[in-house]
Design an enzyme around this catalytic site. Structure first.
Site, PDB file in Angstrom:
ATOM      1  N   GLU A 314       0.823  -1.212   0.000  1.00 37.24           N
ATOM      2  CA  GLU A 314       0.000   0.000   0.000  1.00 37.24           C
ATOM      3  C   GLU A 314       0.855   1.258   0.000  1.00 37.24           C
ATOM      4  O   GLU A 314       1.133   1.826   1.066  1.00 37.24           O
ATOM      5  CB  GLU A 314      -0.942   0.016   1.213  1.00 37.24           C
ATOM      6  CG  GLU A 314      -2.034  -1.016   1.121  1.00 37.24           C
ATOM      7  CD  GLU A 314      -3.114  -0.862   2.191  1.00 37.24           C
ATOM      8  OE1 GLU A 314      -2.923  -0.077   3.139  1.00 37.24           O
ATOM      9  OE2 GLU A 314      -4.149  -1.544   2.062  1.00 37.24           O
ATOM     10  N   GLU A 406      -6.145  -7.236  -1.302  1.00 37.29           N
ATOM     11  CA  GLU A 406      -6.500  -7.172   0.120  1.00 37.29           C
ATOM     12  C   GLU A 406      -7.832  -6.452   0.274  1.00 37.29           C
ATOM     13  O   GLU A 406      -8.051  -5.409  -0.335  1.00 37.29           O
ATOM     14  CB  GLU A 406      -5.413  -6.418   0.907  1.00 37.29           C
ATOM     15  CG  GLU A 406      -5.667  -6.375   2.402  1.00 37.29           C
ATOM     16  CD  GLU A 406      -4.627  -5.543   3.153  1.00 37.29           C
ATOM     17  OE1 GLU A 406      -3.409  -5.762   2.966  1.00 37.29           O
ATOM     18  OE2 GLU A 406      -5.050  -4.650   3.919  1.00 37.29           O
TER      19      GLU A 406
HETATM   20  C1  IDC Z   1      -3.170  -3.980  10.185  1.00 42.76           C
HETATM   21  C2  IDC Z   1      -3.351  -5.174  11.104  1.00 42.76           C
HETATM   22  C3  IDC Z   1      -3.016  -4.776  12.520  1.00 42.76           C
HETATM   23  C4  IDC Z   1      -1.631  -4.154  12.526  1.00 42.76           C
HETATM   24  C5  IDC Z   1      -1.564  -2.989  11.554  1.00 42.76           C
HETATM   25  C6  IDC Z   1      -0.214  -2.324  11.475  1.00 42.76           C
HETATM   26  O1  IDC Z   1      -4.664  -5.674  10.966  1.00 42.76           O
HETATM   27  O2  IDC Z   1      -3.058  -5.886  13.375  1.00 42.76           O
HETATM   28  O3  IDC Z   1      -1.353  -3.680  13.836  1.00 42.76           O
HETATM   29  O4  IDC Z   1      -1.887  -3.467  10.260  1.00 42.76           O
HETATM   30  O5  IDC Z   1       0.688  -3.068  10.798  1.00 42.76           O
HETATM   31  C7  IDC Z   1      -4.204  -2.250   5.533  1.00 42.76           C
HETATM   32  C8  IDC Z   1      -2.854  -2.858   5.573  1.00 42.76           C
HETATM   33  C9  IDC Z   1      -2.756  -3.892   6.657  1.00 42.76           C
HETATM   34  C10 IDC Z   1      -3.536  -3.469   7.887  1.00 42.76           C
HETATM   35  C11 IDC Z   1      -5.003  -3.405   7.519  1.00 42.76           C
HETATM   36  C12 IDC Z   1      -5.939  -3.077   8.692  1.00 42.76           C
HETATM   37  O6  IDC Z   1      -2.451  -3.398   4.329  1.00 42.76           O
HETATM   38  O7  IDC Z   1      -1.403  -4.067   6.971  1.00 42.76           O
HETATM   39  O8  IDC Z   1      -3.363  -4.450   8.874  1.00 42.76           O
HETATM   40  N1  IDC Z   1      -5.167  -2.446   6.440  1.00 42.76           N
HETATM   41  O9  IDC Z   1      -5.649  -1.823   9.207  1.00 42.76           O
HETATM   42  N2  IDC Z   1      -4.662  -1.408   4.621  1.00 42.76           N
HETATM   43  C13 IDC Z   1      -5.899  -1.029   4.970  1.00 42.76           C
HETATM   44  C14 IDC Z   1      -6.246  -1.693   6.133  1.00 42.76           C
END
Ligand code: IDC
Length: 488
Positions: A314, A406
């Site tokens: 991302e 995702e």
């Molecule tokens: C989130 C995980 C969470 C973690 C956070 C930071 O669910 O446990 O603490 O990342 O690394 C994304 C990202 C993905 C995120 C997810 C939800 O690709 O890494 O995971 N998210 O926030 N993009 C939109 C949402």
């Protein structure tokens, strides 16, 4: 002919079976409906309706049935135009599924309200003809049960008899119809991901959570469940780069990724290798790591058919030009080692095609990455990203090859309430557009986006409905429906 008919009619009358001949040789009609309640919750339920055409091929169809309980009011339906008037429900074919050949199945579904019990609808008709082929389960089941499809499925062609006896008896080819067996090496054709027959395919599957945190969730039992119970086509391997990920142990993480590629391959699933950059948002911060990592995994997995590369999860706070510059440098490293694999490029604004930054897909259309056989990533979180994002995806899908590497059923934080309506709208759209997707996450993280309840990965049960979260149950019910991969 006339004389034969007259004779037959006379005989029939004599035998008292006149009724048999009273309907002349009109088009054969008939149908079967398999109806399953795939999940239910307080005040509502979701049902799958598989309609098998047992008559001649039809072009355009209308399914009708009656809801037995006044409290059952249609919410969202998919793969047809749904409506309800009183207890009468109808589902009309859409453009893309209007032709229903003999033996073909239209796979529909809907959500509805309920007052408790969910009695099965009655009086199914297809184009006015009663569907009297044997119907599905007599009692609704609360969890999606993989029902054996009674439709004529192409059986693997039996191996021709060989003149010399085989040295050892070969067991029936195990898993010869896995997603990778059927589709083989993928490539991009037009705006679609295509299989070895150059026909568009939609891959539906799950993403791991960060391997550095949830590595124990990816073991033989959980991956068996993913392949067999979830019928997942792919495993996205989310290898964070920061936050305790790759940068802390490049060779260790590289071999964990390779091992998961092998484990996906052994189960016939595609493996999407995700270089999970997130913070910082400019992928160029990690460009040397990306070149090292992709050089290694591409060389090691070049001969495999199940690998897809996702080079930047991302990008955020960075322009499309900078992302493109990164892609133009990393892709040649992959191609040098593994020339034929599909590569997916992240997009601006957390892979929103720029929408979360106030932009849109036109910046990519006007300035695409300098490579072929690539796709662009789009991510959404159903509770945060709704109609304006869906509009962009619908429009962009005719110009750019897209893959939803995702998505979450919840908010972009990975938590909060699941948005069932928005999730269904998204997945229906992706099904229609044949855009593949991976759900965040196949893990037992203590957050509502996780598919399993906390503690699941400390046990051995990944299959029963009791281990699923609300999101897990919904996503599993969507992913586990049969694929219809074209084979010619
Ligand atoms: C989130 C995980 C969470 C973690 C956070 C930071 O669910 O446990 O603490 O990342 O690394 C994304 C990202 C993905 C995120 C997810 C939800 O690709 O890494 O995971 N998210 O926030 N993009 C939109 C949402």
């Amino acid at each position: 002919m006339k004389r034969i008919l007259a004779l037959l009619t006379a005989c029939a009358m004599i035998l008292g079976v006149h009724a048999l001949l009273s309907s002349p040789a009109a088009a054969a009609a008939g149908c079967r409906v398999d109806y399953t309640v795939t999940s239910q919750w307080q005040g509502g339920f979701q049902a799958g309706v598989k309609v098998t055409n047992l008559g001649d091929s039809v072009s355009g169809w209308m399914l009708k049935f009656a809801m037995p309980d006044a409290g059952q009011k249609l919410g969202q339906g998919w793969n047809a135009t749904w409506s309800q008037s009183g207890s009468a429900v109808s589902a009309a074919s859409l453009d893309w599924n209007r032709t229903l050949a003999t033996g073909a199945v239209a796979d529909l579904g809907f959500t509805a309200t309920s007052t408790g019990a969910n009695p099965k609808p009655t009086a199914f008709t297809l184009n006015g003809v009663a569907c009297t082929g044997s119907t599905g389960e007599p009692t609704p089941t609360p969890t999606p049960t993989p029902t054996p499809t009674p439709t004529p499925t192409p059986t693997p062609t039996p191996t021709p008899p060989t003149p010399t006896p085989a040295p050892t008896p070969t067991p029936p080819t195990p898993g010869s119809d896995t997603p990778v067996d059927v589709n083989g090496q993928l490539h991009v054709c037009g705006v679609h991901l295509c299989n070895q027959y150059s026909r568009p395919v939609q891959l539906r599957g799950m993403s791991t959570h960060g391997l550095q945190w949830f590595g124990k969730c990816y073991n033989p039992a959980s991956l068996d469940a993913l392949a067999k119970d979830w019928k997942s086509d792919l495993l996205r391997i989310a290898m964070y780069v920061q936050e305790g990920g790759y940068e802390t142990d490049p060779s260790g993480f590289t071999s964990r990724v390779n091992s998961l590629v092998d484990q996906a391959e052994a189960r016939g699933m595609y493996a999407l290798i995700d270089f999970h950059t997130l913070t910082p948002g400019d992928p160029n911060f990690n460009i040397d790591r990306a070149k090292n990592f992709f050089g290694a995994v591409a060389a090691r997995n070049a001969d495999k058919k199940n690998v897809i590369y996702e080079i930047a999860n991302e990008p955020n706070g960075v322009s499309w030009t900078a992302i493109k510059n990164y892609a133009d440098q990393v892709i040649p490293v992959i191609r040098a080692a593994d020339p034929d694999a599909v590569v997916i490029v992240g997009t601006r604004g957390w892979s929103s095609l720029g929408v979360s930054d106030g932009s849109n897909e036109s910046e990519i259309v006007n300035n695409p990455v300098n490579a072929t056989n690539i796709m662009y990533a789009f991510h959404f979180y159903a509770a945060s990203h709704k109609d304006n994002y869906r509009t962009t995806v619908s429009r962009a899908a005719s110009q750019l090859p897209l893959f939803v590497t995702e998505f979450g059923t919840v908010s972009a934080t990975g938590g909060g309430a699941m948005d069932r309506t928005s999730t269904m709208a998204w997945l229906d759209l992706l099904d229609q557009l044949k855009i593949g997707y991976a759900n965040w996450t196949y893990s037992d993280a203590n957050e509502s986006s996780a598919a399993f309840r906390p503690g699941t990965c400390s046990g051995t049960d990944y299959s029963s409905s009791g281990v699923l979260t609300e999101s897990g149950a919904l996503v599993k019910s969507r992913i586990s429906t049969p694929d219809s991969f074209p084979t010619s």
